[in-house]
Structures are given as C-alpha cells and as structure tokens.
Design an enzyme around this catalytic site. Structure first.
Site, PDB file in Angstrom:
ATOM      1  N   LYS A  21      25.073 -12.145 -36.388  1.00 21.64           N
ATOM      2  CA  LYS A  21      24.678 -12.178 -35.082  1.00 21.64           C
ATOM      3  C   LYS A  21      24.248 -13.486 -34.811  1.00 21.64           C
ATOM      4  O   LYS A  21      24.684 -14.443 -34.055  1.00 21.64           O
ATOM      5  CB  LYS A  21      23.739 -11.278 -34.616  1.00 21.64           C
ATOM      6  CG  LYS A  21      24.137  -9.795 -34.562  1.00 21.64           C
ATOM      7  CD  LYS A  21      23.080  -8.982 -34.115  1.00 21.64           C
ATOM      8  CE  LYS A  21      21.528  -8.806 -34.941  1.00 21.64           C
ATOM      9  NZ  LYS A  21      21.806  -8.406 -36.291  1.00 21.64           N
ATOM     10  N   ARG A  97      17.257  -3.905 -28.511  1.00 25.47           N
ATOM     11  CA  ARG A  97      17.259  -2.992 -29.531  1.00 25.47           C
ATOM     12  C   ARG A  97      17.000  -1.660 -29.253  1.00 25.47           C
ATOM     13  O   ARG A  97      17.022  -0.945 -30.269  1.00 25.47           O
ATOM     14  CB  ARG A  97      16.664  -3.751 -30.753  1.00 25.47           C
ATOM     15  CG  ARG A  97      17.168  -4.595 -31.610  1.00 25.47           C
ATOM     16  CD  ARG A  97      16.003  -5.113 -32.694  1.00 25.47           C
ATOM     17  NE  ARG A  97      16.356  -5.277 -33.875  1.00 25.47           N
ATOM     18  CZ  ARG A  97      16.646  -6.441 -34.258  1.00 25.47           C
ATOM     19  NH1 ARG A  97      16.677  -7.780 -33.418  1.00 25.47           N
ATOM     20  NH2 ARG A  97      17.084  -6.845 -35.614  1.00 25.47           N
ATOM     21  N   ARG A 136      21.076 -14.175 -48.430  1.00 31.32           N
ATOM     22  CA  ARG A 136      20.980 -15.072 -47.662  1.00 31.32           C
ATOM     23  C   ARG A 136      19.673 -15.824 -47.986  1.00 31.32           C
ATOM     24  O   ARG A 136      18.465 -15.308 -48.505  1.00 31.32           O
ATOM     25  CB  ARG A 136      20.517 -14.331 -46.004  1.00 31.32           C
ATOM     26  CG  ARG A 136      19.977 -15.263 -45.143  1.00 31.32           C
ATOM     27  CD  ARG A 136      19.893 -14.871 -43.880  1.00 31.32           C
ATOM     28  NE  ARG A 136      19.091 -13.331 -43.756  1.00 31.32           N
ATOM     29  CZ  ARG A 136      19.183 -12.763 -42.510  1.00 31.32           C
ATOM     30  NH1 ARG A 136      19.732 -13.364 -41.410  1.00 31.32           N
ATOM     31  NH2 ARG A 136      18.444 -11.657 -42.492  1.00 31.32           N
ATOM     32  N   ARG A 169      13.745 -14.020 -47.019  1.00 29.34           N
ATOM     33  CA  ARG A 169      13.065 -13.219 -46.230  1.00 29.34           C
ATOM     34  C   ARG A 169      12.357 -12.186 -46.816  1.00 29.34           C
ATOM     35  O   ARG A 169      13.264 -11.515 -47.428  1.00 29.34           O
ATOM     36  CB  ARG A 169      13.928 -13.060 -45.152  1.00 29.34           C
ATOM     37  CG  ARG A 169      13.578 -14.040 -43.773  1.00 29.34           C
ATOM     38  CD  ARG A 169      14.660 -13.776 -42.939  1.00 29.34           C
ATOM     39  NE  ARG A 169      14.895 -12.406 -42.196  1.00 29.34           N
ATOM     40  CZ  ARG A 169      15.329 -12.198 -41.203  1.00 29.34           C
ATOM     41  NH1 ARG A 169      16.257 -13.214 -40.407  1.00 29.34           N
ATOM     42  NH2 ARG A 169      15.579 -10.801 -40.643  1.00 29.34           N
ATOM     43  N   ARG A 180      16.001  -0.985 -42.865  1.00 28.64           N
ATOM     44  CA  ARG A 180      16.348  -1.710 -41.368  1.00 28.64           C
ATOM     45  C   ARG A 180      17.680  -1.221 -40.849  1.00 28.64           C
ATOM     46  O   ARG A 180      18.013  -1.129 -39.725  1.00 28.64           O
ATOM     47  CB  ARG A 180      16.494  -3.226 -41.710  1.00 28.64           C
ATOM     48  CG  ARG A 180      15.282  -4.253 -41.479  1.00 28.64           C
ATOM     49  CD  ARG A 180      15.469  -5.391 -42.259  1.00 28.64           C
ATOM     50  NE  ARG A 180      16.146  -6.171 -41.747  1.00 28.64           N
ATOM     51  CZ  ARG A 180      16.770  -7.480 -42.119  1.00 28.64           C
ATOM     52  NH1 ARG A 180      16.646  -7.839 -43.449  1.00 28.64           N
ATOM     53  NH2 ARG A 180      17.719  -8.170 -41.245  1.00 28.64           N
TER      54      ARG A 180
HETATM   55  P1  AP5 Z   1      23.170 -13.822 -39.971  1.00 30.99           P
HETATM   56  O1  AP5 Z   1      23.843 -14.729 -39.069  1.00 30.99           O
HETATM   57  O2  AP5 Z   1      21.708 -14.268 -40.586  1.00 30.99           O
HETATM   58  O3  AP5 Z   1      23.077 -12.247 -39.556  1.00 30.99           O
HETATM   59  P2  AP5 Z   1      22.171 -11.565 -38.298  1.00 30.99           P
HETATM   60  O4  AP5 Z   1      23.062 -10.612 -38.058  1.00 30.99           O
HETATM   61  O5  AP5 Z   1      21.681 -12.689 -37.533  1.00 30.99           O
HETATM   62  O6  AP5 Z   1      20.947 -11.007 -39.528  1.00 30.99           O
HETATM   63  P3  AP5 Z   1      19.516 -10.703 -39.288  1.00 30.99           P
HETATM   64  O7  AP5 Z   1      18.968 -10.112 -40.557  1.00 30.99           O
HETATM   65  O8  AP5 Z   1      18.700 -11.846 -38.857  1.00 30.99           O
HETATM   66  O9  AP5 Z   1      19.655  -9.679 -38.024  1.00 30.99           O
HETATM   67  P4  AP5 Z   1      18.446  -8.899 -37.639  1.00 30.99           P
HETATM   68  O10 AP5 Z   1      18.770  -8.253 -36.617  1.00 30.99           O
HETATM   69  O11 AP5 Z   1      18.135  -7.704 -38.767  1.00 30.99           O
HETATM   70  O12 AP5 Z   1      17.115  -9.624 -37.879  1.00 30.99           O
HETATM   71  P5  AP5 Z   1      16.292 -10.235 -36.948  1.00 30.99           P
HETATM   72  O13 AP5 Z   1      15.835 -11.521 -37.165  1.00 30.99           O
HETATM   73  O14 AP5 Z   1      16.769 -10.160 -35.500  1.00 30.99           O
HETATM   74  O15 AP5 Z   1      23.916 -13.753 -41.294  1.00 30.99           O
HETATM   75  C1  AP5 Z   1      23.467 -12.984 -42.504  1.00 30.99           C
HETATM   76  C2  AP5 Z   1      23.876 -13.941 -43.715  1.00 30.99           C
HETATM   77  O16 AP5 Z   1      25.384 -13.937 -43.739  1.00 30.99           O
HETATM   78  C3  AP5 Z   1      23.594 -15.483 -43.814  1.00 30.99           C
HETATM   79  O17 AP5 Z   1      23.332 -15.864 -44.936  1.00 30.99           O
HETATM   80  C4  AP5 Z   1      24.784 -16.072 -43.295  1.00 30.99           C
HETATM   81  O18 AP5 Z   1      24.983 -17.391 -43.693  1.00 30.99           O
HETATM   82  C5  AP5 Z   1      25.834 -15.167 -43.756  1.00 30.99           C
HETATM   83  N1  AP5 Z   1      27.164 -15.023 -42.979  1.00 30.99           N
HETATM   84  C6  AP5 Z   1      27.142 -15.028 -41.604  1.00 30.99           C
HETATM   85  N2  AP5 Z   1      28.254 -14.895 -41.234  1.00 30.99           N
HETATM   86  C7  AP5 Z   1      29.115 -14.762 -42.175  1.00 30.99           C
HETATM   87  C8  AP5 Z   1      30.553 -14.644 -42.388  1.00 30.99           C
HETATM   88  N3  AP5 Z   1      31.432 -14.422 -41.377  1.00 30.99           N
HETATM   89  N4  AP5 Z   1      31.161 -14.678 -43.723  1.00 30.99           N
HETATM   90  C9  AP5 Z   1      30.204 -14.644 -44.742  1.00 30.99           C
HETATM   91  N5  AP5 Z   1      28.891 -14.993 -44.598  1.00 30.99           N
HETATM   92  C10 AP5 Z   1      28.289 -14.799 -43.491  1.00 30.99           C
HETATM   93  O19 AP5 Z   1      14.904  -9.287 -36.885  1.00 30.99           O
HETATM   94  C11 AP5 Z   1      14.297  -9.112 -37.814  1.00 30.99           C
HETATM   95  C12 AP5 Z   1      13.138  -8.196 -37.381  1.00 30.99           C
HETATM   96  O20 AP5 Z   1      12.442  -8.647 -36.197  1.00 30.99           O
HETATM   97  C13 AP5 Z   1      13.452  -6.810 -37.065  1.00 30.99           C
HETATM   98  O21 AP5 Z   1      13.749  -5.820 -38.218  1.00 30.99           O
HETATM   99  C14 AP5 Z   1      12.307  -6.331 -36.146  1.00 30.99           C
HETATM  100  O22 AP5 Z   1      11.177  -5.712 -36.972  1.00 30.99           O
HETATM  101  C15 AP5 Z   1      11.836  -7.534 -35.472  1.00 30.99           C
HETATM  102  N6  AP5 Z   1      12.667  -7.854 -34.216  1.00 30.99           N
HETATM  103  C16 AP5 Z   1      13.670  -8.500 -33.667  1.00 30.99           C
HETATM  104  N7  AP5 Z   1      14.181  -8.142 -32.609  1.00 30.99           N
HETATM  105  C17 AP5 Z   1      13.248  -7.414 -32.094  1.00 30.99           C
HETATM  106  C18 AP5 Z   1      13.663  -6.500 -30.809  1.00 30.99           C
HETATM  107  N8  AP5 Z   1      14.458  -6.629 -30.035  1.00 30.99           N
HETATM  108  N9  AP5 Z   1      12.669  -5.307 -30.760  1.00 30.99           N
HETATM  109  C19 AP5 Z   1      12.116  -4.969 -31.843  1.00 30.99           C
HETATM  110  N10 AP5 Z   1      11.635  -5.636 -32.896  1.00 30.99           N
HETATM  111  C20 AP5 Z   1      12.481  -6.774 -33.105  1.00 30.99           C
END
Ligand code: AP5
Length: 221
Positions: A21, A97, A136, A169, A180
C-alpha cells in the site's frame, strides 16, 4: 484534482499488511499531486519524537500488532485533514481500518468539500506479504523503503537517499506479523465488502511487480 463535481477526490489504499500500500500510494499521490496520508507513518513519527501519545501507540499497540484505538486515530486524522493541502483531495494509506473509522470519513469528507472517489484494494497471497515484510528495511529518518531482495540499498544497511542506518521495523518481526495479519482479518477485511456494496472498490492483484501494479491502479482512473 476534483471528484468530478467540484469536490476534491479522496482515494483509499486498502489491503493486508505488507501488500505494498505504502509503495503504491506514494507513487499515486505524486502522480496526482495529492497529499499522501499514511497513518502508520504519522504514528511512527510521533513515537520517534517521543510524544506521550506516540510512545503509548507504539508500546501498547503497534509493537504488539494491534490497532491503535479509534479515539486516538480519529483525533490524529481529523487534525491532519484540516490542513490546507487536503483541499484538493487526499490519498489515504492504511486508513480507515475499522468500521467506525469508515463511518467517520463518511461525515468528515463532505463537511470539508471532499468526496470519496475510489478504494484501491490491493490483495496478494499470505506468503507474498510475509516475504515482503520479513525482508523490508526502512529509513527512520526520510522513510525510504527497501526490500533486501527486490529493492536493496546500494550500500548494505544504509539509506541511499540520506545515509541514515536502515532499521527492521519492530512490528515486522515474524510473531508480530502473524498478529497483524489476524487483526487485519478480524477488524479491517470487512471494509472490502462495505466499499464493494457502494461500487467504490477496485480490486488489484498486488502479487506482481511494482510497475505492473502501478499500471493496473492507473487504469482504474
Ligand atoms: P509496503 O509498501 O511498505 O507495504 P504496506 O502495505 O504499506 O505495508 P505496511 O506494513 O506499512 O502496512 P501496514 O498496513 O501493516 O502498516 P502501517 O504502517 O499502516 O511494502 C512492503 C515491502 O514490500 C517493502 O519492503 C517494499 O519495498 C516491498 N514491495 C512493495 N511492493 C512490492 C512489489 N510489487 N514487489 C516486491 N516487493 C514489493 O501500520 C502500522 C501499525 O500502525 C498498525 O499495525 C497499527 O498498530 C497502527 N495503525 C496504522 N494505521 C492505523 C489505523 N488507521 N487505525 C489503527 N491503527 C493504525
């Protein structure tokens, strides 16, 4: 950009942890000239600055793989979308979410002259997302995102852009990743149906390469 009726268009990137994402929302927001609001990044910045809510979010929820409570999240998002750069539209990454976060948007967007334009739902098999997360590495300073196999930094362990040491991370460690994924299934997956029923959902097979996925998203309009 507007949503076709004079109101700013809002795009949501929805999907399991690690599906890509952040990678795609960043490309999309630059292409559209819209602010990229990643709630995970906002929380990590607050934790890094050591603010009490930031530390609490990280220690009590994020590091355990749980969602930060809606009350905290909605306050953060509400303050962020009041900024002028959101007038023309927004790209949300990782928000909403929960059902109550989605309900909040239903009220908050029209109040600000904004309109939910499309929900980009990225999906990929679990083994793909686990592999993406386990390899990552991120820059804690400029937020650049690497993958040890697909997008390694030029110099091992160091950010290409700003020279800061890369980190693994805390919530990308295997036990927390499993939690997660469970939390995603229990709390967030129902939003797919919600937006499908409103004909806002666009499904994207996110198991391929970054460019292929980008093109599929672009084709969604
Ligand atoms: P990446 O683009 O980083 O993936 P992502 O889907 O953004 O993954 P996240 O782990 O950041 O999402 P998340 O939703 O769990 O975490 P968030 O930070 O929002 O890609 C992943 C990896 O793959 C990278 O290494 C990239 O280079 C590689 N990659 C990407 N595309 C690729 C491809 N096509 N081919 C190969 N490799 C590829 O949230 C973290 C925490 O914050 C949550 O667990 C929660 O505790 C809190 N939080 C955040 N938002 C909320 C909310 N709205 N409500 C409540 N808690 C929240």
């Amino acid at each position: 950009m507007d949503g076709g009726d004079g109101r700013g268009g809002v795009f949501l990137f929805l999907g399991p942890p690690g599906v890509g994402k952040g990678t795609q929302a960043s490309i999309f927001s630059k292409a559209r000239g819209l602010p990229h609001i990643a709630t995970g990044d906002i929380l990590r910045d607050a934790a890094r600055r050591g603010t009490p809510p930031g530390r609490e979010a990280k220690e009590q929820y994020m590091d355990r793989g749980n969602l930060v409570p809606d009350k905290i999240m909605l306050k953060i998002v509400n303050e962020r979308i009041d900024r002028d750069d959101c007038d023309a539209g927004i790209v949300f990454d990782g928000f909403p979410r929960t059902r109550s976060q989605a309900n909040y948007l239903d009220g908050a967007l029209p109040n600000r002259g904004l309109r939910l334009e499309r929900v980009l739902y990225l999906d990929a098999p679990e083994d793909v997302v686990v592999e993406r997360l386990s390899k990552r590495r991120v820059c804690p300073s400029c937020r650049a995102n690497y993958h040890l196999r697909h997008f390694p930094p030029r110099k091992e362990g160091v950010c290409d852009r700003c020279g800061t040491d890369l980190i693994w991370r805390d919530d990308d460690h295997p036990e927390t990743v499993r939690e997660r994924l469970k939390v995603y299934e229990n709390e967030t997956a129902e939003l797919v149906q919600l937006y499908e029923e409103r004909s806002l959902l666009f499904r994207v097979d996110a198991s391929g390469g970054v460019e292929e996925i980008r093109a599929a998203i672009e084709a969604a309009g």
